[in-house]
Each structure stands twice: as structure tokens, then as C-alpha cells.
Write an enzyme that holds these catalytic residues in place. Structure first.
Site, PDB file in Angstrom:
ATOM      1  N   LEU A   1       0.812  -1.220   0.000  1.00  0.00           N
ATOM      2  CA  LEU A   1       0.000   0.000   0.000  1.00  0.00           C
ATOM      3  C   LEU A   1       0.846   1.272   0.000  1.00  0.00           C
ATOM      4  O   LEU A   1       1.727   1.439   0.854  1.00  0.00           O
ATOM      5  CB  LEU A   1      -0.921   0.006   1.237  1.00  0.00           C
ATOM      6  CG  LEU A   1      -1.959   1.128   1.297  1.00  0.00           C
ATOM      7  CD1 LEU A   1      -3.001   0.987   0.215  1.00  0.00           C
ATOM      8  CD2 LEU A   1      -2.617   1.181   2.672  1.00  0.00           C
ATOM      9  N   ASP A   2       0.577   2.159  -0.953  1.00  0.00           N
ATOM     10  CA  ASP A   2       1.216   3.478  -1.014  1.00  0.00           C
ATOM     11  C   ASP A   2       2.741   3.404  -1.110  1.00  0.00           C
ATOM     12  O   ASP A   2       3.443   4.307  -0.662  1.00  0.00           O
ATOM     13  CB  ASP A   2       0.818   4.335   0.209  1.00  0.00           C
ATOM     14  CG  ASP A   2      -0.678   4.560   0.273  1.00  0.00           C
ATOM     15  OD1 ASP A   2      -1.315   4.580  -0.796  1.00  0.00           O
ATOM     16  OD2 ASP A   2      -1.218   4.714   1.372  1.00  0.00           O
ATOM     17  N   ASP A   3       3.228   2.324  -1.671  1.00  0.00           N
ATOM     18  CA  ASP A   3       4.677   2.130  -1.716  1.00  0.00           C
ATOM     19  C   ASP A   3       5.225   2.066  -3.145  1.00  0.00           C
ATOM     20  O   ASP A   3       6.422   1.908  -3.354  1.00  0.00           O
ATOM     21  CB  ASP A   3       5.036   0.844  -0.960  1.00  0.00           C
ATOM     22  CG  ASP A   3       6.528   0.669  -0.808  1.00  0.00           C
ATOM     23  OD1 ASP A   3       7.172   1.615  -0.314  1.00  0.00           O
ATOM     24  OD2 ASP A   3       7.051  -0.397  -1.197  1.00  0.00           O
TER      25      ASP A   3
END
Lengths: 285, 285, 285, 285
Positions: free
Chosen positions: A228-230
Site C-alpha cells: 500500500l502506497d509504496d
């Protein structure tokens, strides 16, 4: 964008003669170079390049260019992508309730600022049907519940496949995609996260930022990966805030950033100006 | 800054009549208001205020103002600080090898842009002695090793006490202070961290940022608390980077930000424009 | 910067095969390309390019490269400049009383951030002698009066010639140079003007900006031409201001911009990254 | 914005006791201060203030507040404006062909980000009728030719009067208004000019900027006065450009700025946060 050009994206181990070899290929086949930009990642010794050339007098038919490049590709161990400017990318926009990014994309698309076909809009809320109609884009409503999430995603993937969608734009879509979806569209899903990553990953980033008392807030457009969000960051923008801004003002200021970074990232992607390498992007001008 | 003014910093539970009460006190005692700025934290119902008034015709002698305000302070349950513009704050600058922030502060101080007395420069390296001499500031060398760290800090604290230092500026001082030091100078130690916090806490933030592939880098000035890089943020600035910037260029671009945020934070502090509340700052204009 | 490289700056009418021809020259003579960046001015059909290659295995001796390129230069009608990274540019800094830009340049130079030799500092005030001494740079005082201006300039030009100065940096030098001087150093005099040109040309730009009530102020580094503040712009930066900023704060905020744009412009120039064409600049990354 | 508050905008010669007097009035009549911000123009010795207080327990009926303030107004020689948050300003938007600013305003208005009533949209082109319909705003088409310009303006003024319009927003309206119109809506016409004024006044500012070779472009929202592009500036924003940006990219980048500055200026105006004094604005936070 030129309307009859070929675009080549290359990543390869850096070696003497790379630029010469590739520009020789274009020149000797009567291609007129419109754009060439390269970047060397010195740490990893990788050479990145984007080339665009006019096809009007090019002696190799478009359908045979890929084949004609096969020897170069092999000898230089190139990771290569070939595009033609007359093939507009087909995109789908996913959105939840908040429509500021959706509206911005649709309006820019209508005004010819984003050279892509928007095949459809997919939402887990019905409220954006009216806007889709106004802009003449097909709209599909997929309500998502815990118990039907996987099934709905399979349906979404089926629709995307049927429509030949190659780019998925998450314009404030508040659902986490499953690994299956992410794998299917590797480096082809662009998300906007409303913080300057890697700060404030996950839910409610403006609230996190407000509580931390930061003096700038930001927004990030990135490719979606399984973490996530990486994923690889494409575009980031920030704006100053102060103690005078309450949470609601963080949100309002942030919305402007979200629109800017997402539209910018989509534009770069559809102009074939992004290369991804080891979770980082090269974004050509 | 005015040269004969009183400055009042107030934090109090918000109640009807606060501004009236305090401006009445100033007006009725012949004070001419030079600056007044307030802020209400609606979430916590806290009222913050900074007032500055001309003392030239003020009927209460400076030495009795604090006492004269005691009733107001008590009735309104005010957290109050009183300063006089003619009392310049005494500061110490701590620095390690990198001297860009040090030089910037010394040069601005020399040009009258920072109204404070710099009592001394403390460093764990000897290289900055020459610059200190050039700017006529006393310099003390405190080499820090694991085994002498605590002892050296005690010595430093003794020197600071002896010189009546009230503000400690960490201008790229690469040593973590002990809790004892931090407690002694609570909300009076300003550090510059070379990232936009809370991203990239700790060591080598530029390297962390470079590896993550961010498109903006930043710098943060904050008060030091016991938790590393977690104190109240005073000032933040960012600059765009791209794949074309290598780690060295991150560092060079970042240096400019470090200078800006640190000098800005110091200026705000010595102009008595910062209030700290629950790990956040109110920074008046 | 590489320490043993050749740098080629090219401007030429855009034609098929340009990149191929020049990269072939480098490749076939065993040069390893370190940097290549091009730009096509579509309006004027001009091709601009900067190439840098490693000389360590290059088979043509440096002293013969210019000659070896003569045919290409002629056939393609190229405007060409050739530099070697091991030849550091020799610069002179001119300054009046205000020393913030001077200090910034000297400090960056001392820290190895500006790869040039500073041959001397010239000033019409004596106050900067002490700083010049501190940084070990020769200092020459040339008081300027109306009646001796031309004569003093001749003396200055003589000193510059004697010291082989090739770049003149006006770091807040408050004298207008004569056309003779400007002609002698065409595209080699960099000035910083304290406004975002073309707004607020001439004297007291901050005062002009303050009176106009602008909400941003700026700073511009540009090459000097015979028309005041009208030369090719190299670098510009701005900062927000508000009604709360008085004229003095305009000046303080502006100083930071002046330092940034001037240092940036000097860096680009000495790295041979600027091409001038029709009063505009191409500034490579 | 509070939904039951009074807002007072004051400009007056600076004198001791001003803040005290006005806060006493509010406090003694049971008003709870929500916001108070002041600014002293030291050069002109003018005091500016914005006050907002909760009316729910205020003992003076709204209809009598103006009268109740008359003595203070007279004694202190105040220029005063009084507003009530529940009276939403009525605005008209003027637009020509380009619809990016119009769309941005309408979308923000629809989402509750701009607390005003949009009484109608006026255009000299028909293309925006469809958007007006989509957002349910009345649309009036006034084709403008040299020979009918004055007459059409009279008609426009009649419609505005009939609809009680108090604010005119020129959202890229490409017609110069006559002095009669400007006088009628003094300090109540907000225009967006697509340059950072005072640079590039008049027609085709992006082209002017492109030709000058600037490295930043900007946008300005300002009140319209009789002199073209010379009125009090409310908001300005800029963005970096380079030689890589052609004129079309200047325009695209600029559009984003135009939207930001215009929406920001309109928001400040309708929140009663702007005071105009001598062709400059005080814009409260």
C-alpha cells in the site's frame, strides 16, 4: 504530440555506442528525430532513453519496426517498449464519491489536453453517473462490500479486458485493489495519495498531517504495487500550511494538489514518458 | 523589531472577553498596541495570542508588568510569557563539521537580521574555529566519544548556564542530546532535520529519500524533544527533485533548504512569535 | 563534474542525422558518452545540444579535437563550443556594499560546490576586503565617481585581461557597465537583478514591488547586454509576500532569492550548460 | 464559515485604544469573538481590522448593529463595512470561450467550497450554455461587436441590477469593460490576468513571456480599475518554465495558475477578507 511518430523507451546496461547505434538505425531508415532524451543511472550503470521520430518518410513500415529492432535489442540487452503516437492509450477511471480529480481529468480530456480514450468510468458510488453522462463517457456502478469485493473485481477486470483498457487511473478510488488486479495491470495503475509519500501512508493522511503539525502538505501520484502506497512515485506537489489552517482547509488545499499530480502523472504516462526501474521512475520532460 | 516594547504570549481556554480584557489593560495603562495576533484552536478550545506594545508612555514600569498582570493571568487561567524587546535573547550554536547553516546564521547575525546575542559556538570538530574567529564569536571545542559523551554534555550545560544561554541552535549538530539536556532546554532547542518530517526520520535522510525515489525533498526546523525528530515543527521547506538529481545533488539542493528553515525558525523564536501546544506550534506572522 | 571529459555545446539548423553524426564521431574515436541532452526550437528550427564524453580512452588528443570536428562543423553549419572539464573557468566577482551574494558564492566555492577559479574580487567599496582575505581571494578596490568611471573601467578590464578572466559575476554590483565592457564579455557577464524581470526594471525594484502591492516577489540572474536588465534570463525564483511584509521584509526575503538565482546561474555557466540564442537561454540540466 | 455571525471590516487612522474599543463593543453586548485580525500600515499610519463574532447571544438585533456602531465609526473616523454570514453574496460570472476557470468555479461552488449564490453566467460566446445548464445556473448570451458594445453593456448592467448582483467575476472574459461598468462595481469586479503583473500587461501575455524567455510564468487575480491590468492585486501564483516548454505548454501550465488565483480571490472576497487601500489589498487569512 506528433500525430505520426514512433516512440521508443529503452532501458539497458550502459555501454559505449548505445546512442550512436540507435540513432543510426533511425537515421539510416529516413526517420527524423523529434525528441531524444537519455539518463544514466550511475549507481546501477543503467542507461535509459526515450526517442521519438517522424514516421512520414521512414522506410520501415510500422508493423515491422519491432522486428527490425530485434538484433539491437538482443545485442545490447535492451528492455524496450515501442509505441505509435496515432494509437491513443485506452484508459479507465476509477472513482469513489469525491469527484474533483475525476472532473479535472474529464475536463482536460474534453479540451484535448490528455491524448487518450477514456473507455469507461467505474465507481462504487452512483453519484458520478451524471457527470459521466455530461462528458459522454460510459459509466459502470460496482457497489463494493466486504463479501462481494473479490467477485466485483473479477467483473471489473472482465469489463476492462473486453474494452482493451491498458491504463487504470484511480482518481480518489477508496478501495484497495487485490494483488490479482495489481498484477494484471503492473505499472499501469496510477493512484493519487493525498500526502507527500512516504509520510502519512494509509487512511486519513490529512488528519495524520494535521495532528503532526506539519507546515507543508503534499500529494503523490504513483504506480500501484502490492504494498500500500509504496509504488514508484511519478509526481509530487506540496503547499504550505500553518496553524491557521484547520483540517478542512488542509483538505481543500490538498484537493488542488491531488488534481495537479494525478493529471500530470496521467499525461506523462500516456505520452510514454515514464520508465520504471527498481521501484523508482524516470520521468522524461 | 521595536526597541522599547513589551511582548506578551498567551495561551488560555477560549472565553468571551479575552481580547477585550487584555487590550483594556494595555490601553488603560497608556500602551500603544504595535502588533496583535490571535488564533483559536477550535478543536481544543484554546486561545493563543501575541501582543506587542510600545512602552514609551506606558505607566507601569517594566519590572512591575508581570505582577500587574497576575490577576488577569489567574482569572482567565492563562499560560503567559512576557518579554521586552530590549532584552536580546542569548543563544549558543552547536555545529559539527558541515558549516553551511552556521555560516548563514553568523552572516545574517552580523548584518543585523537576527536580533540575538550569540554567546558561543560549540562544536565536536575543530574546523569551525576559524569562522568563529572571523565573526568574533567565542568557540569551544568539545570532542564527543561514546565514553565521554555524558560528561562532555555536563560540561556544555555548565558553560551554557554560566553564559546565561537561553536558546540552543543545532546548526547541523550530528549528536543526539541526552534527555537531561533536552529537559533543561525544553522548547528552547531548535534543530534542523534534513527531510520533510515525519518522512525520513533518523540518519541519512537524503539517502533514504533518494532510494525511495521521491520527487520533492524537504527540510524541517523543530524544537527538540526526547523522541528523535519528533518535536514540534516550526518551519518546513521543500524543493523539487527528479531522476536527474543524484544523491550529491539532493544534498546540495537540501543545504539551501536547511539554511532557510533554520534561520527562519530562529528568527521567529527570538522575535517571540512561537507558542508550543501539544507538540504543535503556533507561529505568528 | 567529471575530471577528464570533453564538453561540446552545439547550435545548428535542425536536420536529419545530427545526433547520429556527432555520436558516431565520439563512439568511433573510443569516447564514452557521459551526458547528452538536446533541444529543438521548433519555431526557429534550431537544434541545440550538449555532449560530454570521457577522454580517458579517446584516441584523438585533446589539442586536436577542435580540428577533427571542423568538417562536421562546416557541413552541418554548426555553432560550436568545446571545453575540457580539467580547465576550470577563471572568474572575477564584482560587488558593491551588500555582501550576501558575495559571501554565498565564496562559501560555496570554498566547499567545492562551484568548480571555478576566483581570480579576484573587484569592488567600489572597501568593506569587503576583510571577507576576501578570509577566503584567500585577491581584492581590488576601484572607487567609482562620475568623472572617473570610464577610466576605472579601463583599469578593471586591464586587470581582468591580465588575469585571463573569462567570466564576470556581478554579485550586487550597483554600477551600470559601459557598452565597451559589455561587448568585451558578451554572454560572459552574469548579473542578479532583484525582481522577476521584466517587471521592475532599473533602480529600487523592491520599492517598486512594494508600491505596486504584488503578492510575489522575485529575483533574476541574466547575462548582461547593452540594454539595462534586458539580457537573456538564466534563472528566476520567487517567494510569496503579503500585506504583512513591509519593504524591509521584501528586502530580506529577496536576498535569499538573489543568492539562489545567482549561484545557480554561475554553476550552470561554469558547467558549460548554457546556450544563448536570440536573447533567450537554453539551460541544460 | 460560521452561519450566524457578523463580520466587520475596518480601516481607520491608527490610534491608541482602537482594538480595545471595538472588542469592548462586542464583549459588552454578549458577542463571542470568532476571528480578529489586524494590520497596521506603518507608512500611512492606517489600521485595518477584520472581526467576526457569533450572533447567537448578541443582544443587539442584526438590523440595529450598524446604527449601534455609528458613534464609534464617527469618533474614530472609521471606514467600516458590516456583513452577516447568512447573507450569501450574489455573483455573476463573465466568461468568453475558454472555460477552465468557469468550470473550476462552478465545480467548487457545487461542492460547497464557495459560499455565494451564482445568479447568472454571462458570455459573449454560446459554447458555455451547456455547462451552465449542467450546473443549473442561468446563462445569458451577449454577443459583443464594436458597434454594439456599449449598448450590450448597458443591458448587462440592467440584468445585474435586476438580479441584485454585488460581485462580478471575470473568468477569462476577453472584453475590456467600460469605465461606466467599472465605476458601478468599484472593488467588486475580480479579473484574472494570465501573467504575474505588472509584467506582461495587455494582450497575449503568455506569448510575451515566451518571447522574453522567462523562467517563471504567473497569474494574477485583481480588482478591475479603469486602467487595464492595473487594479489592486489580490492573489498571484507562479510556476517554473524552461526552454523545454513551448508556448502551448506555457498556456497549459498557466491555466492551472489562473484557476487557483481566481478561485482564491473569489473565496477571500466572499468571506469578506479583503480591504482595498490606495490600489493595494489587505487580504486577511
Amino acid at each position: 504530440m506528433h500525430d505520426n511518430s514512433a516512440i521508443l523507451l529503452i532501458a539497458a546496461p550502459d555501454k559505449k555506442g548505445l546512442v550512436y547505434t540507435i540513432t543510426e538505425f533511425i537515421y539510416k531508415n529516413q526517420g527524423n528525430l523529434l525528441h531524444a532524451e537519455q539518463h544514466i543511472d550511475v549507481t546501477n550503470n543503467i542507461f535509459f532513453m526515450r526517442l521519438e521520430w517522424d514516421l512520414s518518410k521512414f522506410v520501415i513500415p510500422s508493423s515491422q519496426i519491432w522486428q527490425a529492432l530485434s538484433e539491437i535489442r538482443q545485442v545490447w540487452n535492451m528492455d524496450m517498449q515501442l509505441y505509435f503516437s496515432y494509437n491513443k492509450p485506452k484508459a479507465a477511471i476509477f472513482v469513489s464519491k469525491s469527484d474533483h480529480c475525476l472532473f479535472d481529468l474529464l475536463h482536460k480530456h474534453q479540451n484535448g489536453e490528455l491524448q487518450m480514450d477514456i473507455g469507461l468510468i467505474i465507481s462504487n458510488h452512483e453519484n458520478n453517473q451524471r457527470s459521466a453522462d455530461f462528458f459522454n463517457i460510459p459509466f459502470k456502478f460496482f457497489p463494493i462490500l466486504k463479501e462481494n469485493k473479490e467477485e466485483q473485481e473479477l467483473q471489473q477486470l472482465a469489463v476492462l479486458a473486453q474494452k482493451d483498457i491498458e491504463l487504470v487511473v484511480l482518481a480518489r478510488y477508496m478501495q484497495v485493489l487485490t494483488p490479482r488486479f495489481v498484477d494484471t495491470y503492473k505499472n499501469r495503475i496510477i493512484n493519487v495519495h493525498h500526502s507527500f509519500l512516504p509520510a502519512f501512508v494509509g487512511a486519513n493522511p490529512y488528519e495524520q498531517a494535521y495532528k503532526r503539525g506539519v507546515k507543508v502538505i503534499g500529494s503523490t501520484a504513483h504506480y500501484v504495487t502490492e504494498t500500500l502506497d509504496d509504488g514508484p512515485i511519478i509526481s509530487q506537489r506540496v503547499v504550505e500550511v500553518s496553524h491557521k489552517d484547520n483540517l478542512q482547509e488542509f483538505v481543500l488545499k490538498g484537493k488542488e494538489l491531488e488534481k495537479l499530480v494525478l493529471a500530470n502523472a496521467v499525461k506523462k504516462h500516456i505520452e510514454r514518458k515514464i520508465l520504471v526501474f527498481q521501484n523508482k521512475t524516470v520521468v522524461f520532460d
